[in-house]
Design an enzyme around this catalytic site. Structure first.
Site, short mmCIF file in Angstrom:
data_model
loop_
_atom_site.label_atom_id
_atom_site.label_comp_id
_atom_site.label_asym_id
_atom_site.label_seq_id
_atom_site.Cartn_x
_atom_site.Cartn_y
_atom_site.Cartn_z
N TYR B 288 -0.06 -1.19 5.21
CA TYR B 288 -0.92 -0.09 5.64
C TYR B 288 -0.06 0.99 6.28
O TYR B 288 0.84 0.68 7.04
CB TYR B 288 -1.94 -0.58 6.66
CG TYR B 288 -2.88 -1.63 6.12
CD1 TYR B 288 -4.05 -1.26 5.46
CD2 TYR B 288 -2.59 -2.98 6.25
CE1 TYR B 288 -4.91 -2.23 4.95
CE2 TYR B 288 -3.44 -3.96 5.74
CZ TYR B 288 -4.60 -3.57 5.10
OH TYR B 288 -5.45 -4.52 4.60
N HIS B 299 -7.28 1.88 3.22
CA HIS B 299 -6.74 1.40 1.95
C HIS B 299 -5.24 1.17 2.12
O HIS B 299 -4.57 1.96 2.76
CB HIS B 299 -7.00 2.45 0.87
CG HIS B 299 -6.47 2.07 -0.48
ND1 HIS B 299 -7.01 1.03 -1.21
CD2 HIS B 299 -5.46 2.57 -1.22
CE1 HIS B 299 -6.34 0.92 -2.35
NE2 HIS B 299 -5.39 1.83 -2.39
N LYS B 330 -2.95 0.35 -6.11
CA LYS B 330 -1.76 0.24 -5.28
C LYS B 330 -0.51 0.38 -6.16
O LYS B 330 -0.57 0.20 -7.36
CB LYS B 330 -1.73 -1.12 -4.57
CG LYS B 330 -2.92 -1.37 -3.65
CD LYS B 330 -2.79 -2.71 -2.95
CE LYS B 330 -4.13 -3.22 -2.44
NZ LYS B 330 -4.77 -2.37 -1.42
#
Lengths: 352, 352
Positions: B288, B299, B330
């Protein structure tokens, strides 16, 4: 209420049977004694429903938890899963796997348990053999088999394990009147003839066009077509590779998984599937139930990975495979050969 | 137009320079001779723009293709990729990797090449070292590095490879006045004190609550907090584990990847990230950029896997990792330590 820590159990008296067993189904009554496992006792201690003594001395949560983790292997893991299941509203009892879980609304004495839960750490590789032992134990008494994997940060992922008897709907039409001559180059096989290429591609979705005339076949496809008399394979020196056994030997020297993949391929074809490579998903195959036209491919429902008997699941790898399959709306199946029969093992994430 | 097959080249005359090079940038003019690679020649043969002879004898496509595959390793793979790039409208020339590709609208003589393309078979494991050699070759001449992986069925997946200098935005606030006492149980560490648990969890998102009082820390988190003097770790017998080196030794016996993971963890924290386990994605970490409240996690942008210098990518595994990362929006990065500095290598799918 007081329980005494004795080896790997905590024992309490008649009052505990009334207040802990009869209301919450904690422990097992044995005559006038309620026998609790270490995880049950730790949970009751946390809930302030029980005090625990060792040699007349009261143990705090830290003391008991530390003590229990010395007395039972994977105590923390089991506690984490037990607590999670309890907090989801399930009644839980110990079992030959780790836990026996009752259906919502059910409890010991009223209903049968519904699931067997098997707890594993993500860090410890899991033998297929061990998984199947647990699975069969559950199957024998008609329970659902649930695998609970605890990760490094104590998050739990639940999987349901089951055997699946899968069936596709593809009818085999092998259209050639006489075997077509194809060439094995380095690690793939080329069909040179335009008409043969078209027939193989359109009837059964074999291979991939190299261009508008020629078709490339994968090793498993080539072996299958050779074994069915549809093609004849020569090498780049023009010599014939007459038999499937010889071709398999060459193929296995190129792809160490060839033999296992080929067995699964043959079985999948015989079940009416069209298996194609699952490379993009990191598995051996993606399979289609039916392919009527190669212009518009249907959704493929399964990803299949052929594994050996002595397979050892690395759990982060397994987790990734299943998660990826789900993200593309497919089921991840593991194909294993037992006594020349292929079985399909479905390991799928479930919400408890 | 006729070209002669000579060793690993096909040579043609002045006319070919005019008609093949000047119009389509096939081959390299050397005086009055146009020198073509085997893949270029095969493509021109397929397009009926060239005839090829060997010892005065004309070769058909099948003959030439078979012959070329004997003369050049991975010829078929390279042909498949070359053809694909050409058909996507790119001008392609050979290079120190496999191909040099010109930008759309550009061509040799007018513009610089934009990309270096490196062709691999999914079947052949790829050493990190080899990948970096190719990457550096491209970087030195400021080209994009493209990895083209050809699967069993000749499907191509393109990846762009680059180094990434990543930065998070998390400020470190380590809030404790004196080290908190925690216990290492089997393979995780428990914080018993409620206030400490809350502080560690809320400031920096360390650990995971066991319940409303206690916090579980992972091995890398524990090592990091120990090394920063935030916690003191004792084992389940109450003995102190005084130093990071001792703790690391124990941790490495539990998790073989510990040392590598820990180096990456420390680096990620120092770059302002909050790293948490990536187990559910099959990687070491998800990270993060910032966590302000644990109630609503942002997210996470990256999945990170720490690999050793001598890492060998199994390409189906790599394919799966990247695909899964993309499916959850991602980026998949590989962390490698060079001379005590961690570098992040981004391998991302691209559309050509």
């Amino acid at each position: 209420m007081i329980g005494k820590l004795v080896k790997e159990k905590v024992k309490s008296g008649k009052k505990a049977i009334n207040e802990l067993y009869n209301t919450g189904y904690y422990g097992r009554p044995k005559g006038d004694v309620l026998e609790l496992t270490l995880v049950e006792a730790a949970y009751l201690l946390y809930k302030n429903k029980l005090e625990i003594t060792l040699d007349e001395k009261n143990l705090g949560f830290e003391e008991f938890f530390t003590e229990a983790s010395k007395r039972q292997q994977f105590f923390e893991l089991k506690y984490i899963v037990y607590k999670d299941l309890r907090e989801r509203g399930y009644y839980v009892q110990p079992s030959v796997t780790d836990f026996r879980v009752y259906p919502r609304g059910g409890h010991p004495g009223k209903t049968q348990a519904k699931m067997f839960v098997y707890v594993r750490s993500e860090r410890v590789p899991m033998l297929l053999k061990d998984l199947l032992t647990q699975y069969n134990a559950a199957l024998n008494v008609r329970k659902q088999m649930i695998l609970a994997i605890v990760d490094e940060e104590s998050d739990i992922t639940y999987y349901e394990v089951k055997r699946l008897d899968i069936k596709g709907e593809m009818e085999q039409t092998l259209p050639l009147e006489q075997p077509a001559s194809v060439t094995m180059l380095e690690d793939r096989v080329l069909v040179w003839d335009g008409e043969t290429s078209r027939l193989l591609y359109e009837n059964g979705f074999y291979g991939k066009p190299l261009d508008n005339e020629r078709l490339q076949l994968s090793l498993v496809e080539s072996a299958y077509l050779l074994d069915n008399g549809i093609i004849e394979i020569k090498n780049s020196n023009g010599e014939n590779i007459p038999e499937i056994s010889k071709f398999s030997e060459i193929a296995a020297s190129i792809d160490p998984d060839f033999t296992r993949k080929y067995s699964a391929y043959v079985d999948l074809r015989s079940r009416g599937f069209v298996p194609k490579t699952g490379f993009k998903f990191g598995t051996h195959f993606r399979v289609y139930s039916e392919v009527h036209t190669t212009d518009k491919l249907p959704h493929s429902n399964y990803l299949i990975h052929a594994i050996p008997h002595d397979h050892e699941f690395l759990l982060p790898v397994m987790s990734r495979a299943i998660r990826l399959a789900n993200s593309v709306r497919k089921q991840m199946l593991y194909a294993v050969e037992f006594a020349e029969k292929i079985e399909y093992i479905d390991i799928g994430r479930i919400k408890m």
